[in-house]
Write a protein that holds these residues in place. Structure first.
Motif, PDB file in Angstrom:
ATOM      1  N   VAL A   1      48.912  25.851 -44.399  1.00 34.26           N
ATOM      2  CA  VAL A   1      50.411  26.489 -45.363  1.00 34.26           C
ATOM      3  C   VAL A   1      50.306  27.562 -46.103  1.00 34.26           C
ATOM      4  O   VAL A   1      49.193  28.181 -47.151  1.00 34.26           O
ATOM      5  CB  VAL A   1      50.922  25.352 -46.195  1.00 34.26           C
TER       6      VAL A   1
ATOM      7  N   THR B   1      58.754  22.910 -49.148  1.00 27.50           N
ATOM      8  CA  THR B   1      57.865  22.308 -48.213  1.00 27.50           C
ATOM      9  C   THR B   1      58.120  22.183 -46.776  1.00 27.50           C
ATOM     10  O   THR B   1      58.711  21.027 -46.530  1.00 27.50           O
ATOM     11  CB  THR B   1      56.506  21.022 -48.771  1.00 27.50           C
TER      12      THR B   1
ATOM     13  N   VAL C   1      60.231  17.564 -47.776  1.00 26.26           N
ATOM     14  CA  VAL C   1      60.222  18.259 -46.816  1.00 26.26           C
ATOM     15  C   VAL C   1      61.367  18.544 -45.560  1.00 26.26           C
ATOM     16  O   VAL C   1      62.670  17.979 -45.302  1.00 26.26           O
ATOM     17  CB  VAL C   1      59.119  17.653 -46.246  1.00 26.26           C
TER      18      VAL C   1
ATOM     19  N   SER D   1      54.490  26.639 -41.107  1.00 29.84           N
ATOM     20  CA  SER D   1      54.335  25.611 -41.634  1.00 29.84           C
ATOM     21  C   SER D   1      54.065  26.469 -43.825  1.00 29.84           C
ATOM     22  O   SER D   1      53.243  27.186 -44.007  1.00 29.84           O
ATOM     23  CB  SER D   1      52.987  25.107 -42.218  1.00 29.84           C
TER      24      SER D   1
ATOM     25  N   LEU E   1      54.129  26.168 -48.229  1.00 29.53           N
ATOM     26  CA  LEU E   1      54.610  25.457 -49.068  1.00 29.53           C
ATOM     27  C   LEU E   1      55.491  26.039 -50.413  1.00 29.53           C
ATOM     28  O   LEU E   1      55.652  27.057 -50.514  1.00 29.53           O
ATOM     29  CB  LEU E   1      52.802  25.140 -49.837  1.00 29.53           C
TER      30      LEU E   1
ATOM     31  N   THR F   1      57.693  21.731 -54.135  1.00 33.36           N
ATOM     32  CA  THR F   1      56.044  20.663 -54.312  1.00 33.36           C
ATOM     33  C   THR F   1      55.539  21.541 -55.068  1.00 33.36           C
ATOM     34  O   THR F   1      54.622  21.041 -56.176  1.00 33.36           O
ATOM     35  CB  THR F   1      55.488  20.999 -53.242  1.00 33.36           C
TER      36      THR F   1
END
Length: 118
Positions: free
Chosen positions: A23, A32, A80, A89, A91, A95
């Motif tokens: 990520v 995320t 998510v 992807s 982060l 999170t």
């Protein structure tokens, strides 16, 4: 704004199987964002839909759910986004905050942070 990459492990809330995914750590992303195919394999259910404001100004509906994420020796249950085809992807900051991790952009890593209570 993505700063650096790292690998996290993802599972469903009640699942035992984790998958690893690379990520981009992104403080401009709230939740995320993970590949839909991976979340489906892990049996992460869609629990809702939210409108996402994209960097180029578009607004797109996004399926959301809850997953278990392991990163930097910590485990959190976190919301998510099911990424659409071709999306990276990411982060998200939620999170990161749930894991009590902050960004160290100079050394391109996440570092432990204390809770604030003032």
């Amino acid at each position: 704004m993505g700063i650096f990459n790292l690998t996290i492990a993802v599972a469903s809330i009640h699942g035992e199987t984790f998958e690893h995914v690379d990520v981009t750590v992104d403080t401009a992303c709230d939740y995320t964002t993970l590949p839909t195919e991976m979340l489906q394999r892990l049996a992460v259910p869609v629990s809702g839909t939210a409108i996402s404001d994209m960097a180029e100004g578009r607004q797109v509906p996004s399926d959301t759910g809850w997953a278990r994420v392991r990163l930097e020796g910590r485990q959190v249950y976190t919301p998510v986004i099911f990424a659409q085809e071709g999306e990276p992807s990411l982060l998200g900051v939620v999170t990161q905050e749930e894991a009590r991790l902050g960004m160290d952009p100079n050394n391109k890593r996440l570092i432990p942070v204390n809770l604030r209570r003032y």
